[in-house]
Design an enzyme around this catalytic site. Structure first.
Site, PDB file in Angstrom:
ATOM      1  N   ASP A  39       0.838  -1.209   0.000  1.00 15.83           N
ATOM      2  CA  ASP A  39       0.000   0.000   0.000  1.00 15.83           C
ATOM      3  C   ASP A  39       0.870   1.256   0.000  1.00 15.83           C
ATOM      4  O   ASP A  39       1.973   1.254   0.531  1.00 15.83           O
ATOM      5  CB  ASP A  39      -0.915  -0.021   1.234  1.00 15.83           C
ATOM      6  CG  ASP A  39      -2.059   0.969   1.115  1.00 15.83           C
ATOM      7  OD1 ASP A  39      -2.349   1.425  -0.003  1.00 15.83           O
ATOM      8  OD2 ASP A  39      -2.671   1.282   2.148  1.00 15.83           O
ATOM      9  N   HIS A  56       2.363   3.627  -9.029  1.00 13.32           N
ATOM     10  CA  HIS A  56       2.148   2.196  -9.259  1.00 13.32           C
ATOM     11  C   HIS A  56       3.338   1.585  -9.994  1.00 13.32           C
ATOM     12  O   HIS A  56       3.751   0.465  -9.722  1.00 13.32           O
ATOM     13  CB  HIS A  56       0.861   1.971 -10.050  1.00 13.32           C
ATOM     14  CG  HIS A  56      -0.375   2.362  -9.269  1.00 13.32           C
ATOM     15  ND1 HIS A  56      -0.584   1.950  -7.971  1.00 13.32           N
ATOM     16  CD2 HIS A  56      -1.445   3.130  -9.598  1.00 13.32           C
ATOM     17  CE1 HIS A  56      -1.744   2.453  -7.541  1.00 13.32           C
ATOM     18  NE2 HIS A  56      -2.280   3.174  -8.508  1.00 13.32           N
ATOM     19  N   THR A  85     -11.029  -6.684  -4.420  1.00 15.88           N
ATOM     20  CA  THR A  85     -12.374  -6.615  -5.003  1.00 15.88           C
ATOM     21  C   THR A  85     -12.942  -5.203  -4.862  1.00 15.88           C
ATOM     22  O   THR A  85     -13.844  -4.820  -5.609  1.00 15.88           O
ATOM     23  CB  THR A  85     -13.334  -7.627  -4.329  1.00 15.88           C
ATOM     24  OG1 THR A  85     -13.194  -7.524  -2.903  1.00 15.88           O
ATOM     25  CG2 THR A  85     -13.053  -9.049  -4.748  1.00 15.88           C
ATOM     26  N   LEU A 150      10.281 -20.610  -4.674  1.00  9.11           N
ATOM     27  CA  LEU A 150       9.247 -19.728  -4.122  1.00  9.11           C
ATOM     28  C   LEU A 150       7.949 -19.800  -4.929  1.00  9.11           C
ATOM     29  O   LEU A 150       7.971 -19.782  -6.157  1.00  9.11           O
ATOM     30  CB  LEU A 150       9.768 -18.280  -4.155  1.00  9.11           C
ATOM     31  CG  LEU A 150       8.785 -17.206  -3.672  1.00  9.11           C
ATOM     32  CD1 LEU A 150       8.662 -17.237  -2.150  1.00  9.11           C
ATOM     33  CD2 LEU A 150       9.223 -15.810  -4.132  1.00  9.11           C
ATOM     34  N   ARG A 207       2.218  -4.812   6.187  1.00 13.97           N
ATOM     35  CA  ARG A 207       1.462  -3.778   5.473  1.00 13.97           C
ATOM     36  C   ARG A 207       2.293  -2.507   5.449  1.00 13.97           C
ATOM     37  O   ARG A 207       2.737  -2.033   6.507  1.00 13.97           O
ATOM     38  CB  ARG A 207       0.098  -3.500   6.114  1.00 13.97           C
ATOM     39  CG  ARG A 207      -0.658  -2.405   5.337  1.00 13.97           C
ATOM     40  CD  ARG A 207      -2.132  -2.300   5.642  1.00 13.97           C
ATOM     41  NE  ARG A 207      -2.752  -1.398   4.669  1.00 13.97           N
ATOM     42  CZ  ARG A 207      -4.021  -1.440   4.299  1.00 13.97           C
ATOM     43  NH1 ARG A 207      -4.834  -2.335   4.830  1.00 13.97           N
ATOM     44  NH2 ARG A 207      -4.489  -0.600   3.402  1.00 13.97           N
ATOM     45  N   SER A 215      -8.124  -4.663   5.268  1.00  7.07           N
ATOM     46  CA  SER A 215      -8.708  -4.370   3.951  1.00  7.07           C
ATOM     47  C   SER A 215      -9.148  -5.629   3.184  1.00  7.07           C
ATOM     48  O   SER A 215      -8.841  -5.784   1.998  1.00  7.07           O
ATOM     49  CB  SER A 215      -7.724  -3.540   3.102  1.00  7.07           C
ATOM     50  OG  SER A 215      -7.419  -2.327   3.741  1.00  7.07           O
TER      51      SER A 215
END
Ligand code: IPE
Ligand code: IPE
Ligand code: MG
Length: 260
Positions: A39, A56, A85, A150, A207, A215
């Site tokens: 975030d 982004h 979502t 991984l 986070r 969230s």
């Protein structure tokens, strides 16, 4: 080196490389499964007077670093929250940019991840993603399916509540058909109907950018995860910060409701 010793040394010596070596030396008892809520891309961009899209884009670079680090450390699973979502509520342009970045990421990274034995998979309502994204995900998943390193788990159009509801529906159908009894439903069985079937629960949740909430992320799976929230914005979350977070994890006392 324990955490206190590490910080004493870290505060004296800001030389990044030596610090990284120290961190790596101090690490043991890593999580099997690390989950991240990536975030803060928008805030990172705003701070610099840039459009959110560039935030982004910078976030994708941070993701590349995190994947590489987790892979090199030998973690089993890394699950990253890339699109929830609820993120469909954002302006259409931003949603499109996020989908394009996903496609670009997969096109650019899949081969190298494959060479590094990483298995790429995804969780969430994948059939509602744009066709091109679904196609890239299918290609990446197929190419890397037999890799043993991984597991990179991309949470896309993911929502914890929808996941639980879907599992419940599937089980209800089985009960209706008489293929199982209500008494057969237990935690292990239920977990087998979630997107994460077959994966261990996350041991550690990170986070970034300071928000103290989950969230709608991995609601079932996070039941006993250790949680770490940092004010660092996701594009600024680098290798050193990840190693520091993992060092914090290894100091945690996981009691699972018991006593020591
Ligand atoms: C995380 O950054 C990326 C996604 C949710 C897709 P944000 O876009 O949420 O950045 P902030 O929270 O607005 O800073
Ligand atoms: C969570 O971040 C979802 C992802 C990181 C993909 P958000 O920015 O969407 O979450 P809220 O709105 O702060 O809860
Ligand atoms: Mg956000």
């Amino acid at each position: 080196m324990d955490l206190r010793q590490f910080w004493a040394k870290f505060n004296r010596n800001k030389d990044a490389e030596e610090t990284e070596a120290d961190l790596l030396g101090a690490l043991h008892n890593l999580p099997r499964h690390l989950a991240i809520i990536m975030d803060g891309n928008g805030r990172w961009a705003r701070k610099r007077g840039l459009p959110r899209s560039l935030g982004h884009r910078a976030g994708v670079e941070a993701l590349r670093t995190a994947v590489k680090t987790c892979s090199n450390l030998g973690l089993e699973v890394l699950t990253v929250y890339a699109f929830s979502t609820e993120n469909w509520k954002r302006p259409r342009d931003e949603v499109n940019i996020l989908m394009d970045l996903l496609i670009e990421y997969l096109q650019r990274e899949t081969e190298e991840l494959h060479r590094n034995n990483v298995r790429i998979r995804a969780i969430g309502g994948l059939s509602e993603l744009p066709q091109a994204a679904q196609a890239e995900l299918a290609r990446a998943g197929k190419l890397t399916a037999s890799n043993t390193g991984l597991v990179l788990n991309l949470a896309l159009n993911y929502g914890g509540r929808v996941e639980i509801i879907n599992a419940t529906r599937e089980i209800a159908r089985l009960v209706k058909k008489g293929k199982c009894q209500p008494e057969d439903i237990n935690e292990e069985m239920f977990a087998g109907f979630l997107y994460t079937a077959g994966l261990p629960d996350p041991d550690f949740l990170i986070r970034t950018s300071g928000e103290m909430r989950v969230s709608n992320y991995l609601l079932w799976q996070l039941a006993y995860s250790e949680i770490y929230v940092t004010d660092t914005l996701w594009p600024d979350f680098n290798k050193i910060q990840l190693l520091k977070a993992l060092l914090v994890y290894q100091q945690r006392d996981r009691r699972y409701g018991g006593i020591k």
